[in-house]
Write a protein that holds these residues in place. Sequence first.
Motif, PDB file in Angstrom:
ATOM      1  N   LEU A 158       0.829  -1.207   0.000  1.00  0.00           N
ATOM      2  CA  LEU A 158       0.000   0.000   0.000  1.00  0.00           C
ATOM      3  C   LEU A 158       0.864   1.259   0.000  1.00  0.00           C
ATOM      4  O   LEU A 158       0.567   2.230  -0.712  1.00  0.00           O
ATOM      5  CB  LEU A 158      -0.923  -0.003   1.224  1.00  0.00           C
ATOM      6  CG  LEU A 158      -1.881   1.189   1.356  1.00  0.00           C
ATOM      7  CD1 LEU A 158      -2.813   1.257   0.147  1.00  0.00           C
ATOM      8  CD2 LEU A 158      -2.690   1.085   2.649  1.00  0.00           C
ATOM      9  N   GLY A 159       1.944   1.241   0.783  1.00  0.00           N
ATOM     10  CA  GLY A 159       2.835   2.402   0.806  1.00  0.00           C
ATOM     11  C   GLY A 159       3.478   2.647  -0.544  1.00  0.00           C
ATOM     12  O   GLY A 159       3.595   3.809  -0.990  1.00  0.00           O
ATOM     13  N   MET A 160       3.905   1.575  -1.224  1.00  0.00           N
ATOM     14  CA  MET A 160       4.494   1.736  -2.555  1.00  0.00           C
ATOM     15  C   MET A 160       3.452   2.222  -3.558  1.00  0.00           C
ATOM     16  O   MET A 160       3.738   3.063  -4.421  1.00  0.00           O
ATOM     17  CB  MET A 160       5.101   0.414  -3.017  1.00  0.00           C
ATOM     18  CG  MET A 160       6.347  -0.006  -2.246  1.00  0.00           C
ATOM     19  SD  MET A 160       7.170  -1.474  -2.941  1.00  0.00           S
ATOM     20  CE  MET A 160       5.991  -2.753  -2.482  1.00  0.00           C
ATOM     21  N   MET A 212       2.647  -4.239  -9.629  1.00  0.00           N
ATOM     22  CA  MET A 212       1.939  -3.893  -8.392  1.00  0.00           C
ATOM     23  C   MET A 212       0.569  -4.563  -8.344  1.00  0.00           C
ATOM     24  O   MET A 212       0.139  -5.043  -7.291  1.00  0.00           O
ATOM     25  CB  MET A 212       1.797  -2.378  -8.283  1.00  0.00           C
ATOM     26  CG  MET A 212       3.107  -1.632  -8.062  1.00  0.00           C
ATOM     27  SD  MET A 212       3.852  -2.007  -6.461  1.00  0.00           S
ATOM     28  CE  MET A 212       2.664  -1.234  -5.373  1.00  0.00           C
ATOM     29  N   ALA A 213      -0.115  -4.604  -9.484  1.00  0.00           N
ATOM     30  CA  ALA A 213      -1.442  -5.241  -9.529  1.00  0.00           C
ATOM     31  C   ALA A 213      -1.341  -6.738  -9.269  1.00  0.00           C
ATOM     32  O   ALA A 213      -2.165  -7.315  -8.546  1.00  0.00           O
ATOM     33  CB  ALA A 213      -2.094  -4.969 -10.885  1.00  0.00           C
ATOM     34  N   HIS A 234      -1.870 -11.619  -5.724  1.00  0.00           N
ATOM     35  CA  HIS A 234      -1.290 -12.800  -5.074  1.00  0.00           C
ATOM     36  C   HIS A 234      -1.411 -12.715  -3.551  1.00  0.00           C
ATOM     37  O   HIS A 234      -1.663 -13.739  -2.891  1.00  0.00           O
ATOM     38  CB  HIS A 234       0.172 -12.943  -5.475  1.00  0.00           C
ATOM     39  CG  HIS A 234       0.382 -13.224  -6.946  1.00  0.00           C
ATOM     40  ND1 HIS A 234      -0.556 -13.884  -7.700  1.00  0.00           N
ATOM     41  CD2 HIS A 234       1.421 -12.936  -7.785  1.00  0.00           C
ATOM     42  CE1 HIS A 234      -0.112 -14.001  -8.947  1.00  0.00           C
ATOM     43  NE2 HIS A 234       1.082 -13.432  -9.011  1.00  0.00           N
ATOM     44  N   LEU A 235      -1.241 -11.531  -2.995  1.00  0.00           N
ATOM     45  CA  LEU A 235      -1.395 -11.374  -1.540  1.00  0.00           C
ATOM     46  C   LEU A 235      -2.831 -11.659  -1.122  1.00  0.00           C
ATOM     47  O   LEU A 235      -3.079 -12.299  -0.087  1.00  0.00           O
ATOM     48  CB  LEU A 235      -0.988  -9.960  -1.119  1.00  0.00           C
ATOM     49  CG  LEU A 235       0.511  -9.641  -1.194  1.00  0.00           C
ATOM     50  CD1 LEU A 235       0.762  -8.172  -0.858  1.00  0.00           C
ATOM     51  CD2 LEU A 235       1.307 -10.529  -0.249  1.00  0.00           C
ATOM     52  N   ASP A 261      11.734  -0.311  -0.018  1.00  0.00           N
ATOM     53  CA  ASP A 261      10.500  -1.049   0.265  1.00  0.00           C
ATOM     54  C   ASP A 261      10.493  -2.412  -0.432  1.00  0.00           C
ATOM     55  O   ASP A 261       9.992  -3.405   0.112  1.00  0.00           O
ATOM     56  CB  ASP A 261       9.282  -0.233  -0.183  1.00  0.00           C
ATOM     57  CG  ASP A 261       9.000   0.924   0.759  1.00  0.00           C
ATOM     58  OD1 ASP A 261       9.566   0.924   1.871  1.00  0.00           O
ATOM     59  OD2 ASP A 261       8.227   1.829   0.387  1.00  0.00           O
ATOM     60  N   VAL A 262      11.039  -2.462  -1.640  1.00  0.00           N
ATOM     61  CA  VAL A 262      11.110  -3.733  -2.363  1.00  0.00           C
ATOM     62  C   VAL A 262      12.007  -4.713  -1.612  1.00  0.00           C
ATOM     63  O   VAL A 262      11.680  -5.903  -1.467  1.00  0.00           O
ATOM     64  CB  VAL A 262      11.629  -3.506  -3.795  1.00  0.00           C
ATOM     65  CG1 VAL A 262      11.981  -4.844  -4.455  1.00  0.00           C
ATOM     66  CG2 VAL A 262      10.585  -2.787  -4.633  1.00  0.00           C
ATOM     67  N   LEU A 263      13.145  -4.235  -1.107  1.00  0.00           N
ATOM     68  CA  LEU A 263      14.042  -5.102  -0.344  1.00  0.00           C
ATOM     69  C   LEU A 263      13.375  -5.600   0.939  1.00  0.00           C
ATOM     70  O   LEU A 263      13.523  -6.766   1.318  1.00  0.00           O
ATOM     71  CB  LEU A 263      15.334  -4.347  -0.002  1.00  0.00           C
ATOM     72  CG  LEU A 263      16.241  -4.020  -1.192  1.00  0.00           C
ATOM     73  CD1 LEU A 263      17.421  -3.171  -0.735  1.00  0.00           C
ATOM     74  CD2 LEU A 263      16.729  -5.292  -1.869  1.00  0.00           C
TER      75      LEU A 263
END
Length: 294
Positions: free
Chosen positions: A172-174, A225-226, A231-232, A275-277
């Motif tokens: 959500l932050g990204m 991102m979509a 998947h989450l 954030d990706v890391l």
Amino acid sequence: MKSMTGYGHAEGVWGNRVFLIEIRSVNHRYLDVVFRLPRELLRLESALRDLVKKGISRGRVEIYLSERAKQDEPEEVTLNEGVLHAALNVLKRATRSEFVDMEPASVGHLLMVPGLFSVGTVDSQTCTGDDEQLFSILEEALQEFIARRRTEGLAIKAEILRFLDRAQSLHLGMKTRIPAIEALERERIVARVRGILGNTIDLASERLAVEVAYHAARSSVEEEMARIECHLHALLTLCREDGAVGRRMEFLLQELHRETNTLGAKAADLRLTEDVLELKHVLEQLKEQVQNIE
């Protein structure tokens, strides 16, 4: 949700013997059932295996069956005379051999001969009961085994939900910062073109707009991102299901890793890269937990 590790046991009378069945399991990609049965019970292995498969879908499951006489059942020790004569002949030849320096055969030597003595009940032979009695003992052990798997599975589920909540927060932050990052990337492309071609280029020209749009689309992360969001959500849905969900979760995590790697390769912002890391770290923690569930 059930863990792939567990333990269960049950004890019951079958014929003139008391049988103890113990069940242990560890992680495994598929279902692998291993029986440790007395030779006279090997005929029942197929039926016992079918019974186990009804309640267990995944894991390496080892089932041990041990037996003893009833407390009020007298036992006797039987001497195998054929083994005794054969052992004595071998020991006599060894004592006469010039290559072997040993004392004549003693009782201590004989006691070490495998199969020389057998222990059994006085009145009847082992394993003379109804097969259904043995199946009922196994079912009792399976009930305890599955119950412990479920208890451990609840603890694993709580950890999975905690990591999923963290992953969704990062996503959500990204997602909220993506529009600003992509707008900045378009400005960088225009500035790069201006630096190469100079100020003579018409920045409002249709050709330039097409090129900028093309390069901006290549660096866009909306698709990744979509898919990550999808998947989450699928992982959360599986957490609410009953039955074996471990392999489907493992597949979704593989897809999440793939999309996250692509997102990291396209990231043109330091905060987004961080954030990706962090998301990759959370996915590794999720993987460790998912590997333990059925």
